[in-house]
Write a protein that holds these residues in place. Sequence first.
Motif, PDB file in Angstrom:
ATOM      1  N   GLN A 246       0.849  -1.183   0.000  1.00 53.87           N
ATOM      2  CA  GLN A 246       0.000   0.000   0.000  1.00 53.87           C
ATOM      3  C   GLN A 246       0.887   1.236   0.000  1.00 53.87           C
ATOM      4  OE1 GLN A 246      -0.540  -2.403   2.761  1.00 53.87           O
ATOM      5  NE2 GLN A 246      -1.603  -3.529   1.140  1.00 53.87           N
ATOM      6  N   LEU A 247       0.512   2.232  -0.800  1.00 50.32           N
ATOM      7  CA  LEU A 247       1.294   3.444  -0.950  1.00 50.32           C
ATOM      8  C   LEU A 247       0.433   4.655  -0.626  1.00 50.32           C
ATOM      9  CD1 LEU A 247       2.997   2.588  -4.361  1.00 50.32           C
ATOM     10  CD2 LEU A 247       3.974   2.317  -2.076  1.00 50.32           C
ATOM     11  N   VAL A 248       0.947   5.523   0.217  1.00 46.77           N
ATOM     12  CA  VAL A 248       0.264   6.753   0.588  1.00 46.77           C
ATOM     13  C   VAL A 248       1.186   7.923   0.296  1.00 46.77           C
ATOM     14  CG1 VAL A 248      -0.836   8.070   2.422  1.00 46.77           C
ATOM     15  CG2 VAL A 248      -1.070   5.584   2.368  1.00 46.77           C
ATOM     16  N   GLU A 249       0.723   8.837  -0.553  1.00 46.08           N
ATOM     17  CA  GLU A 249       1.516   9.967  -1.000  1.00 46.08           C
ATOM     18  C   GLU A 249       1.076  11.247  -0.304  1.00 46.08           C
ATOM     19  OE1 GLU A 249       1.933   8.476  -5.630  1.00 46.08           O
ATOM     20  OE2 GLU A 249       0.055   9.299  -4.834  1.00 46.08           O
TER      21      GLU A 249
ATOM     22  N   SER B 200      10.359  25.173  -4.258  1.00 46.31           N
ATOM     23  CA  SER B 200      10.651  23.781  -3.962  1.00 46.31           C
ATOM     24  C   SER B 200       9.467  23.097  -3.305  1.00 46.31           C
ATOM     25  CB  SER B 200      11.866  23.671  -3.031  1.00 46.31           C
ATOM     26  OG  SER B 200      13.031  24.219  -3.612  1.00 46.31           O
ATOM     27  N   LEU B 201       9.381  21.789  -3.503  1.00 43.74           N
ATOM     28  CA  LEU B 201       8.427  20.929  -2.828  1.00 43.74           C
ATOM     29  C   LEU B 201       9.098  19.599  -2.543  1.00 43.74           C
ATOM     30  CD1 LEU B 201       5.074  21.394  -4.818  1.00 43.74           C
ATOM     31  CD2 LEU B 201       5.491  22.070  -2.448  1.00 43.74           C
ATOM     32  N   ARG B 202       8.622  18.920  -1.510  1.00 47.19           N
ATOM     33  CA  ARG B 202       9.114  17.591  -1.181  1.00 47.19           C
ATOM     34  C   ARG B 202       7.936  16.632  -1.104  1.00 47.19           C
ATOM     35  NH1 ARG B 202      12.336  15.531   4.275  1.00 47.19           N
ATOM     36  NH2 ARG B 202      13.518  13.853   3.268  1.00 47.19           N
ATOM     37  N   LEU B 203       7.943  15.636  -1.982  1.00 50.80           N
ATOM     38  CA  LEU B 203       6.911  14.618  -1.986  1.00 50.80           C
ATOM     39  C   LEU B 203       7.351  13.429  -1.145  1.00 50.80           C
ATOM     40  CD1 LEU B 203       5.910  14.546  -5.773  1.00 50.80           C
ATOM     41  CD2 LEU B 203       5.095  16.071  -3.952  1.00 50.80           C
ATOM     42  N   SER B 204       6.392  12.820  -0.466  1.00 45.24           N
ATOM     43  CA  SER B 204       6.652  11.643   0.340  1.00 45.24           C
ATOM     44  C   SER B 204       5.749  10.506  -0.101  1.00 45.24           C
ATOM     45  CB  SER B 204       6.410  11.926   1.823  1.00 45.24           C
ATOM     46  OG  SER B 204       7.273  12.929   2.301  1.00 45.24           O
ATOM     47  N   CYS B 205       6.273   9.296  -0.048  1.00 46.57           N
ATOM     48  CA  CYS B 205       5.514   8.095  -0.356  1.00 46.57           C
ATOM     49  C   CYS B 205       5.801   7.064   0.721  1.00 46.57           C
ATOM     50  CB  CYS B 205       5.885   7.551  -1.735  1.00 46.57           C
ATOM     51  SG  CYS B 205       5.065   5.996  -2.162  1.00 46.57           S
ATOM     52  N   ALA B 206       4.810   6.789   1.548  1.00 46.42           N
ATOM     53  CA  ALA B 206       4.944   5.820   2.625  1.00 46.42           C
ATOM     54  C   ALA B 206       4.406   4.472   2.166  1.00 46.42           C
ATOM     55  CB  ALA B 206       4.206   6.296   3.865  1.00 46.42           C
ATOM     56  N   ALA B 207       5.240   3.451   2.235  1.00 49.40           N
ATOM     57  CA  ALA B 207       4.875   2.107   1.810  1.00 49.40           C
ATOM     58  C   ALA B 207       4.648   1.216   3.017  1.00 49.40           C
ATOM     59  CB  ALA B 207       5.960   1.509   0.919  1.00 49.40           C
ATOM     60  N   SER B 208       3.674   0.338   2.901  1.00 50.43           N
ATOM     61  CA  SER B 208       3.403  -0.642   3.938  1.00 50.43           C
ATOM     62  C   SER B 208       3.033  -1.968   3.291  1.00 50.43           C
ATOM     63  CB  SER B 208       2.289  -0.169   4.875  1.00 50.43           C
ATOM     64  OG  SER B 208       1.079   0.032   4.162  1.00 50.43           O
TER      65      SER B 208
ATOM     66  N   PRO C  44      14.860   2.290   6.957  1.00 47.32           N
ATOM     67  CA  PRO C  44      14.006   1.092   6.863  1.00 47.32           C
ATOM     68  C   PRO C  44      13.369   0.900   5.487  1.00 47.32           C
ATOM     69  CG  PRO C  44      13.518   2.371   8.834  1.00 47.32           C
ATOM     70  CD  PRO C  44      14.350   3.248   7.952  1.00 47.32           C
ATOM     71  N   LYS C  45      13.519   1.872   4.581  1.00 52.52           N
ATOM     72  CA  LYS C  45      12.979   1.819   3.218  1.00 52.52           C
ATOM     73  C   LYS C  45      11.463   1.791   3.194  1.00 52.52           C
ATOM     74  CE  LYS C  45      17.118  -0.602   1.642  1.00 52.52           C
ATOM     75  NZ  LYS C  45      17.674  -1.827   1.013  1.00 52.52           N
ATOM     76  N   SER C  46      10.863   2.331   4.234  1.00 52.84           N
ATOM     77  CA  SER C  46       9.409   2.389   4.283  1.00 52.84           C
ATOM     78  C   SER C  46       8.852   3.643   3.629  1.00 52.84           C
ATOM     79  CB  SER C  46       8.929   2.300   5.733  1.00 52.84           C
ATOM     80  OG  SER C  46       9.446   3.374   6.507  1.00 52.84           O
ATOM     81  N   THR C  47       9.711   4.644   3.417  1.00 52.83           N
ATOM     82  CA  THR C  47       9.290   5.902   2.824  1.00 52.83           C
ATOM     83  C   THR C  47      10.302   6.359   1.781  1.00 52.83           C
ATOM     84  OG1 THR C  47       8.208   6.564   4.898  1.00 52.83           O
ATOM     85  CG2 THR C  47       8.613   8.280   3.276  1.00 52.83           C
ATOM     86  N   VAL C  48       9.805   6.790   0.639  1.00 44.64           N
ATOM     87  CA  VAL C  48      10.621   7.357  -0.423  1.00 44.64           C
ATOM     88  C   VAL C  48      10.220   8.813  -0.616  1.00 44.64           C
ATOM     89  CG1 VAL C  48      11.107   7.293  -2.899  1.00 44.64           C
ATOM     90  CG2 VAL C  48      11.114   5.188  -1.574  1.00 44.64           C
ATOM     91  N   TYR C  49      11.213   9.654  -0.872  1.00 42.49           N
ATOM     92  CA  TYR C  49      10.994  11.081  -1.022  1.00 42.49           C
ATOM     93  C   TYR C  49      11.432  11.549  -2.401  1.00 42.49           C
ATOM     94  CZ  TYR C  49      11.037  10.619   4.058  1.00 42.49           C
ATOM     95  OH  TYR C  49      10.795  10.223   5.355  1.00 42.49           O
TER      96      TYR C  49
END
Length: 122
Positions: A3-6, A17-25, A74-79
């Motif tokens: 599951q991915l939440v952006e 500038s902006l910073r995007l986050s993607c949390a994976a579970s 932990p590689k749970s979130t990509v930015y």
Amino acid sequence: QVQLVESGGGLVQAGGSLRLSCAASGRTWNIYFMGWFRQAPGKQRELVAGITKDGRTNYLDSVEGRFTISRDGPKSTVYLQMSVLKPEDTAIYYCAVTMFGTTAGAGNADYWGQGTQVTVSS
């Protein structure tokens, strides 16, 4: 199952500038590739930046030097750190994941986030 939440999209002026986050579970241990795609109205979806399990990165030529993809320990979130934004960067940005052992290739992925809007005004 992944599951991915952006988050992190918004409105910014050119040069900002902006910073995007993607949390994976879920089954994050089996992820081979995580990346960001974008799609503007009337245009094809394109890969903006990606990172593999072993840390190799790839960038769209037009964002090279302006965008940086990174991943936490932990590689749970990509930015996706986006700097010197231009109006042509305006699009919906999608986080995407490819798992080990799948046939997903260029322009495709196994799992997709819901997308987050990035709008750059001139």
